[in-house]
Design an enzyme around this catalytic site. Structure first.
Site, PDB file in Angstrom:
ATOM      1  N   ARG A  93       1.738   1.803  -3.535  1.00 57.75           N
ATOM      2  CA  ARG A  93       0.583   2.325  -4.270  1.00 57.75           C
ATOM      3  C   ARG A  93       0.349   3.796  -3.947  1.00 57.75           C
ATOM      4  O   ARG A  93       0.072   4.604  -4.845  1.00 57.75           O
ATOM      5  CB  ARG A  93      -0.663   1.509  -3.937  1.00 57.75           C
ATOM      6  CG  ARG A  93      -0.629   0.095  -4.472  1.00 57.75           C
ATOM      7  CD  ARG A  93      -1.860  -0.678  -4.090  1.00 57.75           C
ATOM      8  NE  ARG A  93      -3.072  -0.120  -4.691  1.00 57.75           N
ATOM      9  CZ  ARG A  93      -4.300  -0.553  -4.422  1.00 57.75           C
ATOM     10  NH1 ARG A  93      -4.483  -1.548  -3.541  1.00 57.75           N
ATOM     11  NH2 ARG A  93      -5.353  -0.010  -5.011  1.00 57.75           N
ATOM     12  N   CYS A  95      -5.899   3.585  20.274  1.00 61.23           N
ATOM     13  CA  CYS A  95      -5.586   2.437  21.140  1.00 61.23           C
ATOM     14  C   CYS A  95      -4.164   1.933  20.985  1.00 61.23           C
ATOM     15  O   CYS A  95      -3.718   1.082  21.756  1.00 61.23           O
ATOM     16  CB  CYS A  95      -6.569   1.293  20.876  1.00 61.23           C
ATOM     17  SG  CYS A  95      -6.311   0.440  19.292  1.00 61.23           S
ATOM     18  N   GLU A 122     -12.953  -1.586 -24.090  1.00 65.49           N
ATOM     19  CA  GLU A 122     -13.316  -2.841 -24.735  1.00 65.49           C
ATOM     20  C   GLU A 122     -14.652  -3.317 -24.198  1.00 65.49           C
ATOM     21  O   GLU A 122     -15.104  -2.843 -23.145  1.00 65.49           O
ATOM     22  CB  GLU A 122     -12.238  -3.888 -24.485  1.00 65.49           C
ATOM     23  CG  GLU A 122     -11.936  -4.106 -23.020  1.00 65.49           C
ATOM     24  CD  GLU A 122     -10.681  -4.938 -22.790  1.00 65.49           C
ATOM     25  OE1 GLU A 122     -10.565  -5.518 -21.689  1.00 65.49           O
ATOM     26  OE2 GLU A 122      -9.830  -5.001 -23.695  1.00 65.49           O
ATOM     27  N   CYS A 169      -2.875   2.850  15.407  1.00 63.54           N
ATOM     28  CA  CYS A 169      -4.110   3.563  15.692  1.00 63.54           C
ATOM     29  C   CYS A 169      -3.842   4.645  16.737  1.00 63.54           C
ATOM     30  O   CYS A 169      -3.264   4.350  17.793  1.00 63.54           O
ATOM     31  CB  CYS A 169      -5.162   2.576  16.207  1.00 63.54           C
ATOM     32  SG  CYS A 169      -6.692   3.352  16.788  1.00 63.54           S
ATOM     33  N   HIS A 173     -15.451   1.636  -2.378  1.00 64.96           N
ATOM     34  CA  HIS A 173     -14.366   0.772  -1.900  1.00 64.96           C
ATOM     35  C   HIS A 173     -13.391   1.473  -0.965  1.00 64.96           C
ATOM     36  O   HIS A 173     -12.327   0.941  -0.679  1.00 64.96           O
ATOM     37  CB  HIS A 173     -13.620   0.165  -3.088  1.00 64.96           C
ATOM     38  CG  HIS A 173     -14.456  -0.770  -3.907  1.00 64.96           C
ATOM     39  ND1 HIS A 173     -14.120  -1.161  -5.183  1.00 64.96           N
ATOM     40  CD2 HIS A 173     -15.629  -1.400  -3.624  1.00 64.96           C
ATOM     41  CE1 HIS A 173     -15.040  -1.988  -5.655  1.00 64.96           C
ATOM     42  NE2 HIS A 173     -15.969  -2.133  -4.727  1.00 64.96           N
ATOM     43  N   TYR A 189       0.820  -1.208   0.000  1.00 65.11           N
ATOM     44  CA  TYR A 189       0.000   0.000   0.000  1.00 65.11           C
ATOM     45  C   TYR A 189       0.855   1.259   0.000  1.00 65.11           C
ATOM     46  O   TYR A 189       0.467   2.267  -0.599  1.00 65.11           O
ATOM     47  CB  TYR A 189      -0.977  -0.007   1.178  1.00 65.11           C
ATOM     48  CG  TYR A 189      -2.222  -0.806   0.871  1.00 65.11           C
ATOM     49  CD1 TYR A 189      -3.260  -0.254   0.124  1.00 65.11           C
ATOM     50  CD2 TYR A 189      -2.339  -2.124   1.281  1.00 65.11           C
ATOM     51  CE1 TYR A 189      -4.383  -0.985  -0.199  1.00 65.11           C
ATOM     52  CE2 TYR A 189      -3.463  -2.878   0.970  1.00 65.11           C
ATOM     53  CZ  TYR A 189      -4.483  -2.299   0.228  1.00 65.11           C
ATOM     54  OH  TYR A 189      -5.587  -3.044  -0.100  1.00 65.11           O
TER      55      TYR A 189
END
Length: 252
Positions: free
Chosen positions: A50, A158, A222, A155, A122, A47
């Site tokens: 990306r 927490c 396509e 996080c 998403h 990630y």
């Protein structure tokens, strides 16, 4: 409703076809809760790569047209362009010109282009949430730093592991996003742009719109499984076809 084909001209990797591997891994082997639980550092490495790629991309002409359409006066005042209601609103009355954009993409290029009221089915590469299930961390937070300071982000509530706030394989879409997208199928015109139309429930939205009386059309490089179902299939690149449509709708 847009898919990866809209962002291809911006240089965003699609991970489709024979070149769709990252190192030796398939996306289907990395974008899962089990993969993250087993090796969160590997998943975050993918990630992070990306995010770095997308950070170098800019919205293209297709994003720009859709963003401009999303800002049209809902009453149609002052803008004689526009054939009806594309993408979700009442078919009569003060909102008859509303355009709603739904996307399956996680790159947020629609947001960077200025799209209003975007429905992101998403999730987003640029948002994180707690993987370990704490209550406050269940709500995604935005972090656009590239690179992130930690190989496995934590996080802030927490201290547990944070994950990308995207929908992984085997996970359900957010119910509120699905509801907003479903509501948008009550329209006069439903366009699918740059999507293979094979991932459900998104793939069913065009049929839902058609069942409610909408004219349905697709724009894709396509043919897709939807080509035989929609009322009109236009073969071409989104960044070329959408500006051409925009010009046809221009006044004068």
């Amino acid at each position: 409703m847009t898919g990866a084909g809209v962002s291809a001209a911006s240089g965003v990797p699609t991970f489709r076809g024979p070149g769709g591997l990252w190192r030796t891994h398939r996306p289907e082997d990395l974008a899962t809760p089990d993969a993250f639980a087993y090796d969160p550092a590997l998943v975050w490495e993918w990630y992070a790569w990306r995010r770095e790629k997308v950070a170098a991309c800019t919205p293209n002409a297709a994003h720009d047209v859709l963003a401009r359409w999303s800002h049209r006066d809902p009453r149609g005042a002052g803008d004689p362009r526009g054939a009806g209601n594309a993408g979700g609103a009442d078919r009569s009355g003060p909102h008859s010109q509303t355009v709603r954009v739904i996307t399956q993409n996680v790159d947020d290029l629609h947001i960077r282009a200025g799209t209003r009221d975007l429905v992101r089915l998403h999730g987003s590469l640029w948002e994180l949430r707690c993987f370990d299930g704490c209550g406050q961390g269940a709500t995604p937070w935005r972090d656009e730093r590239v690179p992130l300071p930690d190989a496995v982000p934590r996080c802030p509530y927490c201290g547990g592991r944070a994950r990308p706030a995207v929908v992984w394989f085997g996970e359900s879409l957010d119910a509120a996003d699905v509801e907003r997208a479903s509501d948008a199928t009550a329209c006069d015109l439903f366009l699918t742009v740059g999507t293979s139309a094979v991932v459900y429930p998104a793939a069913g939205f065009a049929r839902r719109a058609q069942a409610q009386g909408a004219f349905t059309a697709e724009i894709n490089l396509e043919p897709t499984p939807a080509s035989s179902v929609v009322d009109l299939s236009i073969l071409g690149a989104a960044e070329e076809v959408l500006p051409a449509l925009d010009q046809l709708l221009a006044p004068g």
